[in-house]
Design a protein around this motif. Structure first.
Motif, mmCIF file in Angstrom:
data_model
loop_
_atom_site.group_PDB
_atom_site.id
_atom_site.type_symbol
_atom_site.label_atom_id
_atom_site.label_comp_id
_atom_site.label_asym_id
_atom_site.label_seq_id
_atom_site.Cartn_x
_atom_site.Cartn_y
_atom_site.Cartn_z
ATOM 1 N N GLU A 145 0.810 -1.213 0.000
ATOM 2 C CA GLU A 145 0.000 0.000 0.000
ATOM 3 C C GLU A 145 0.848 1.270 0.000
ATOM 4 N N VAL A 146 2.123 1.143 0.385
ATOM 5 C CA VAL A 146 2.989 2.310 0.515
ATOM 6 C C VAL A 146 3.420 2.815 -0.859
ATOM 7 N N THR A 147 3.229 4.101 -1.091
ATOM 8 C CA THR A 147 3.624 4.702 -2.373
ATOM 9 C C THR A 147 4.673 5.798 -2.204
ATOM 10 N N TYR A 148 4.807 6.340 -0.975
ATOM 11 C CA TYR A 148 5.792 7.395 -0.739
ATOM 12 C C TYR A 148 6.744 6.974 0.378
ATOM 13 N N PHE A 149 8.006 7.274 0.178
ATOM 14 C CA PHE A 149 9.044 6.946 1.157
ATOM 15 C C PHE A 149 9.791 8.220 1.554
ATOM 16 N N PRO A 150 10.388 8.242 2.768
ATOM 17 C CA PRO A 150 10.442 7.153 3.743
ATOM 18 C C PRO A 150 9.124 6.972 4.475
ATOM 19 N N VAL A 151 9.003 5.829 5.126
ATOM 20 C CA VAL A 151 7.874 5.574 6.020
ATOM 21 C C VAL A 151 8.441 5.174 7.379
ATOM 22 N N VAL A 152 7.556 5.024 8.342
ATOM 23 C CA VAL A 152 7.970 4.566 9.670
ATOM 24 C C VAL A 152 7.508 3.127 9.844
ATOM 25 N N ALA A 171 12.534 -1.847 -1.074
ATOM 26 C CA ALA A 171 13.388 -2.981 -0.748
ATOM 27 C C ALA A 171 13.673 -3.038 0.757
ATOM 28 N N GLU A 172 13.971 -1.881 1.354
ATOM 29 C CA GLU A 172 14.221 -1.834 2.795
ATOM 30 C C GLU A 172 12.973 -2.208 3.579
#
Length: 379
Positions: A145-152, A171-172
């Motif tokens: 669901e994640v489209t923008y980085f960085p995330v927590v 990848a991380e």
């Protein structure tokens, strides 16, 4: 089991006393004339070496030897007959689990085990905050669901920035998901800005809070603070009250937020259902949380304190650890290093008082023993 003194005068037993939080609780209560005993898994620490400590004893690790921990506390309570048992950290959950085994007239000013567990879970606490109308970052059910980085990325259970990561790409993130497969985690939007903490005391109809911002954090990216400043943010105090009212929480706690001063956006990070690491700051500002908790829990009344905006405190050993950590990781920031090296302009230090110089030696001894044993600067 070792004991500091043969005297048995005791008003309060404080547990988990190896660090500066226990020390500030000890000083808060002892400065009001109370006889305070410090208890911990370690024999030598900042509290046991304080001249304001009435006595100290060692107990088994509450998270490994739970029954032995409770049995030791029960024996010492029978011997010392304190009025209050004051847990300071997550050992409070273990104590709450066995509350019925303690004397009925012993005051233990913490919530139920169930409530402490729910609020200490970062994922559950975030859901409860959102339900109460407190702004929270966007959360994600899956890495896809994640489209923008960085995330927590953080484990639902953890403290002092343990289990918190900031993956910069997919990848991380996927690597972390694989590494923590089977563990309850929370993936949420990363918010710009700086960390802000609301220290709260809610007891029945009484509520008081103060807000401090992090000036320096021990770990890169947030977490444990080593320098703080009291600021005025009524909006965060209102959010904190709204949250605590919604879950009917009684006791001390700290609510961590992220604040972006360029946009004014606020986001809830987590709740620490216990005393916070920055406890020295509100105390120095006039909000004497430990003594006020003692007073309220024992049936007394508290006046609303006047919290001094601009109050600054510094954790001396924490800044040393910060410096070593940054050097080891080659993450130097000139402005931050200047702050770490600064000793002037502070209203108080977390771990040092001129009238109690030996206490900080106990803190240093504890951290050194943990460094030798675990090879880590974050015990």
């Amino acid at each position: 089991m070792s004991t500091k003194t043969n005297q048995t005068a005791c008003d309060v037993i404080v547990t988990y006393c190896w660090n500066r939080v226990g020390y500030n609780i000890l000083r808060s209560l002892a400065d009001k004339g109370l006889k305070v005993w410090a208890a911990d898994t370690s024999r030598h620490n900042i509290c046991s070496m304080s001249r304001f400590c009435a006595g100290s004893f060692v107990y088994p690790d509450p998270f490994i030897h739970e029954e032995e921990f409770i049995s030791t506390l029960l024996r010492k309570i029978e011997q010392l007959k304190p009025k209050v048992l004051m847990p300071t950290h997550d050992e409070g959950i273990v104590i709450a689990r066995h509350r019925r085994r303690f004397p009925k007239d012993l005051i233990i000013p913490i919530e139920s085990e169930d409530k402490l567990l729910r609020l200490s879970n970062k994922k559950t606490a975030t859901e409860l905050a959102a339900k109460a109308g407190v702004p929270v970052p966007a959360t994600y059910s899956h890495a896809a669901e994640v489209t923008y980085f960085p995330v927590v990325f953080k484990t639902a259970i953890g403290n002092s920035a343990k289990g918190v990561f900031f993956p910069k790409d997919r990848a991380e993130l996927e690597s972390l998901c694989s590494r923590y497969e089977g563990t309850e985690v929370l993936i949420e939007e990363w918010l710009r800005g700086y960390d802000v903490c609301v220290d709260c005391l809610r007891w029945g109809g009484f509520f008081q809070a103060s807000v401090y911002r992090a000036l320096v954090t021990k770990t890169d990216g947030g977490g444990t603070t080593t320098q703080r400043e009291i600021i005025s943010m009524p909006q965060l105090v209102e959010y904190a009250k709204r949250f605590l009212d919604s879950v009917d929480y009684n006791g001390v706690c700290g609510l961590d937020f992220r604040y972006d001063e360029t946009t004014g956006r606020v986001g809830f990070i987590e709740m620490n259902a216990r005393f916070t690491g920055g406890l020295a700051t509100p105390i120095a500002a006039g909000f004497d949380i430990p003594y006020m908790l003692y007073t309220l829990a024992t049936g007394g009344k508290c006046e609303t304190p006047s919290v001094r905006i601009g109050t600054k405190t510094k954790w001396i050993l924490g800044d040393v650890i910060t410096l070593v950590g940054r050097m080891a990781s080659f993450k130097f920031k000139k402005d931050e290093m200047r702050k770490v090296a600064k000793f002037s302009g502070f209203d108080a230090f977390d771990d040092f008082r001129k009238d109690d110089k030996k206490a900080i030696l106990g803190e240093m001894a504890y951290y050194l023993s943990k460094l030798i044993k675990n090879r880590k600067l974050n015990p």
